[in-house]
Design an enzyme around this catalytic site. Structure first.
Site, PDB file in Angstrom:
ATOM      1  CE1 TYR A 113      40.782 -48.379-126.772  1.00 32.71           C
ATOM      2  CE2 TYR A 113      42.340 -46.653-127.301  1.00 32.71           C
ATOM      3  CZ  TYR A 113      42.080 -47.915-126.824  1.00 32.71           C
ATOM      4  OH  TYR A 113      43.105 -48.712-126.377  1.00 32.71           O
ATOM      5  CG  ASN A 168      50.184 -51.730-125.906  1.00 33.23           C
ATOM      6  OD1 ASN A 168      50.055 -50.532-126.127  1.00 33.23           O
ATOM      7  ND2 ASN A 168      49.481 -52.363-124.991  1.00 33.23           N
ATOM      8  CG  HIS A 228      48.549 -45.404-124.017  1.00 33.80           C
ATOM      9  ND1 HIS A 228      49.544 -46.118-124.637  1.00 33.80           N
ATOM     10  CD2 HIS A 228      47.709 -46.339-123.511  1.00 33.80           C
ATOM     11  CE1 HIS A 228      49.318 -47.419-124.515  1.00 33.80           C
ATOM     12  NE2 HIS A 228      48.201 -47.580-123.833  1.00 33.80           N
ATOM     13  CG  HIS A 271      37.788 -46.023-131.644  1.00 29.23           C
ATOM     14  ND1 HIS A 271      37.659 -47.389-131.461  1.00 29.23           N
ATOM     15  CD2 HIS A 271      36.669 -45.480-131.133  1.00 29.23           C
ATOM     16  CE1 HIS A 271      36.513 -47.645-130.874  1.00 29.23           C
ATOM     17  NE2 HIS A 271      35.891 -46.500-130.659  1.00 29.23           N
TER      18      HIS A 271
END
Ligand code: HEM
Length: 754
Positions: free
Chosen positions: A384, A170, A97, A361
């Site tokens: 994360y 997403n 990402h 996160h």
């Protein structure tokens, strides 16, 4: 000798920096994140140039030397500081990402959700919760094209009064893998190949499809990624999904399972792969620019938060496992309740400080929301913070302005690189007596987070739930739910991607895998690859099997679904009622009908559409009536792929010039080929490709050869009329733009050479 220059500035700068980064952040409204960012902003207006330590700089042009031609002196602290800071400007990009764009905004619930969750930001419709939202692609580097075929990240940070809640989702509701232990394998497979770092931001290569070909659990996600969902028209026209099943917990401690959705008010729309490839050349920042410009112009992107709420008692009701992230819950089985609205209304002021440094996160929770044991989610909870420790350079990245909660932070964590907070108490441990026991634990009544007490009786083992082995039933559901056009595009995407795969055995294995999804799909893909469709797998279907396991125990099972089709899975059934913020090219040249341009602009603007005059040259055009029309873009600098629709006004001289211009002719043909709305008035009709003529669809009319004005039958995205009919033509045109595309045109349009 270097000459000394007097300070010629007329205005005397403020002697104090307007906002200093050393000030303690004090928010005007304690829950408004933008206000909380205020003390950290710096704009240098009317201020002297200084070093990082505040010494005013007199000469920013010459380093300090031993004579005009002499060596530079080590003593030059101004030079050293400037170069050193520059040398350290880069931080690692996100491992996935990396490419993204973000915006500020707010979220409001429609009504209290107290029956499901005690989270405070979900209770009061009057409360505006600040958010920061980052959209991204997954595979490409920071500088890659926005238009890669890829999943899009949709990460929302809610700055609630109880702390930050991050919904890190997403634009696709399922994922490639079921267990986080496979994530590095997946990402290594899709990233550029290690020996030559090719290809950038693309899954169309051997290592990705090699991995997929032996991982049947990826098949459902693969269907989505090969669909046009992976090439959205805009971030503003994408759905978002929390993917995993989460829990909502109310004041009484009762829990419900929940799937989070974001539903865009502009509908879910995508572009064609041919456009995506061309946009990557014409404007690789297309999505980033689109988001930025929409917000700057006041066309604020909006989504509704949707919840699919499932009773705990129904955990095992379905033939798929709620903990399996490769499965969705069909909306026909559990409807999506729309419970609130997200609005993005302000662009960041500094890309690095905000968009690059933000750290999302999935483990940033507030009371009233909790995890489930989804094994992909569980792994994410580790990943994360771990990656952000290296990306942002140490354990204090929560102090970076964009990451700070608006809720107060008090704990005994101390020190570390780049610590900003000055903890003034003597005690940094708990329990203590010297500090009066503070900071103290919070009971539930005052907002203390308590994990949902899920009952667990289990054997420690490396296993998956039985229903996880259903790899194909939802892939088939997705395929069956697509429109004919969507199916065509999926087939073409597979043919493109696999066509770029060098190793024949990989192509064949994928076709073998597709046979388990749908026979027709497999045959059509095979046909494009020159395979006969009867390809069989060269080994077991699933090679993601532990060393000592019996492969038979890992064979996929086919689950049953009570539905064969789910309308919500097809973009054909999305909202198509608004042309707002769509971009229209008004294709013109000298001699154009100036009143048609003015009227079209007026009507389009009134409908919220963004008209731009595109012409063979920049500057101004001379209209037929002698007036001047400002050109927004010359043909050389844009392409039809950057617009949603095209209008060709009349004016004989203009149309003659455009017909003689290969770029203009191509512009219109390509618009038609990409199934976009086209409108023309008067002589402008002559620029439309012959194939676009209703007469072409109506042989008799074509043979009569009696022109086309006023005839729009047969193609609802084609609006034509005489010079006096601009208002009516543009009104039809706006309706066609709102419908996004006339996909039915595709088969005929493909014949237009563009
Ligand atoms: C449902 C599955 C997943 C979704 C929806 C998802 C979503 C996202 C999103 C949206 C971002 C970008 C955040 C941003 O804009 O800054 C991101 C970053 C990231 N994801 Fe995931 N991800 C998933 C699975 C995983 C898994 C399984 C792992 C690892 C075990 C993982 C590791 C990462 C990492 C390391 C980053 C970079 C974070 C950073 O540098 O700030 N993701 N993910």
């Amino acid at each position: 000798m270097a000459s000394k220059r007097p300070n010629t500035e007329a205005k005397r700068p403020n002697t104090q920096a307007k906002r200093s980064s050393s000030k303690t952040p004090v928010a005007a409204d304690a829950t408004d994140k933008l206000a909380a960012l205020e003390p950290f902003r710096e704009d240098g207006a009317e201020a002297f140039l200084t070093t990082n330590h505040g010494t005013r700089i007199n000469d920013n042009q010459n380093s300090l030397k031993a004579g005009p031609r002499g060596s530079t002196l080590l003593e030059d602290f101004i030079l050293r500081e400037k170069i050193t800071h520059f040398d350290h400007e880069r931080i690692p990009e996100r491992v996935v990402h990396a490419r993204g764009a973000a915006a500020h905004g707010h979220f409001q619930v429609y009504k209290p959700l107290s029956q499901y969750s005690r989270a405070k930001f979900l209770q009061d419709p009057a409360v505006k919760t600040s958010v920061f939202v980052r959209f991204s692609t997954v595979a490409g580097s920071r500088g890659s094209s926005d238009l890669a075929r890829d999943v899009r990240g949709f990460a929302v940070k809610f700055y609630t009064e109880e702390g930050n809640f991050d919904l890190v989702g997403n634009n696709i509701p399922v994922f490639f893998i079921q267990d986080a232990v496979k994530f590095p394998d997946l990402v290594h497979a899709v990233k550029p190949e290690p020996h030559n770092e090719i290809p950038q931001a693309a899954s169309a290569h051997d290592t990705f499809w090699d991995f997929i070909s032996v991982m049947p659990e990826s098949m459902h996600m693969i269907m989505w990624v090969m669909s046009d969902r992976a090439i959205p028209r805009s971030f503003r026209m994408m759905e978002g999904f929390g993917v995993h099943t989460f829990r909502l917990v109310n004041e009484r401690g009762e829990a419900h399972f929940v799937k989070f959705h974001w539903k865009p008010l502009l509908g879910v729309h995508s572009i064609l792969w041919d456009e995506a490839q061309k946009i990557s050349g014409k404007d690789p920042d297309f999505h980033r620019r689109d988001l930025w410009e929409a917000i700057e112009s006041g066309a604020f992107p909006e989504w509704e938060l949707g919840l699919q709420v499932i009773d705990e008692a129904d955990e095992h009701k379905y033939d798929f496992d709620l903990l399996d992230p490769t499965k969705l819950v069909p909306e026909e089985l559990v409807p999506v309740q729309r419970v609130g609205r997200l609005t993005l209304d302000r662009n960041p002021q500094n890309f690095f400080a905000e968009t690059e440094q933000v750290a999302f996160h999935p483990g940033h929770l507030v009371p009233g929301i909790d995890f489930t044991a989804d094994p992909l989610l569980q792994g994410r909870l580790f990943s994360y913070t771990d990656t952000q420790l290296i990306r942002l350079g140490g354990p204090n990245f929560h102090e970076i302005p964009i990451n700070r909660p608006v809720a107060p932070v008090h704990n005994n964590q101390r020190d570390g690189h780049m610590r900003q907070t000055i903890n003034v108490t003597r005690t940094s441990y708990e329990p203590n007596t010297l500090g009066g026991g503070c900071p103290m634990q919070a009971g539930q009544q005052v907002g203390g987070f308590v994990s949902y007490p899920e009952r667990i009786e289990a054997v420690k083992e490396r296993q998956r739930g039985e229903k996880f082995f259903d790899h194909f039933s939802q892939a088939t559901l997705f395929w069956n739910s697509q429109s004919l056009t969507e199916k065509d595009h999926i087939v073409q995407a597979f043919q493109f991607e696999l066509g770029k795969v060098g190793v024949a055995a990989i192509r064949e294995r994928i076709v073998g895998m597709l046979q388990h999804v749908d026979r027709d799909l497999a045959d059509r893909v095979a046909q494009g690859l020159g395979l006969d469709g009867r390809t069989s797998l060269d080994g077991p279907l699933n090679r993601s099997v532990p060393a000592d396991a019996n492969p038979k125990d890992y064979q996929p099972r086919r689950g049953t679904l009570p539905i064969e089709v789910s309308a919500a899975l097809s973009m054909a059934s999305t909202v198509k009622d608004s042309a707002k913020s769509r971009k229209v090219a008004i294709l013109s040249a000298d001699g154009v009908d100036g009143s048609a341009v003015a009227e079209a602009k007026r009507l389009l603007t009134a409908a919220g559409v963004v008209p731009k005059v595109v012409a063979p040259h920049g500057g101004t055009l001379e209209a037929a009536d002698g007036g001047a029309i400002a050109v927004d873009f010359s043909l050389l600098t844009v392409g039809s792929v950057l617009f949603d629709a095209v209008f060709v006004p009349g004016g004989f001289r203009s149309v003659e010039a455009l017909r003689a211009d290969a770029m203009a002719v191509h512009f219109v043909k390509e618009t038609y080929k990409h199934c976009k709305a086209l409108a023309a008035t008067g002589a402008g009709i002559e620029l439309l490709p012959p194939e676009s003529s209703p007469a072409k669809l109506d042989d008799a009319r074509a043979q009569a050869g009696n022109g086309r004005p006023g005839q729009t039958d047969g193609d609802p995205a084609l609006s034509t009329g005489g010079d006096a009919q601009v208002s009516k033509v543009v009104a039809d045109f706006i309706k066609a733009i709102a419908r996004h595309r006339n996909w039915d045109r595709e088969r005929t349009a493909q014949k237009v050479a563009a």
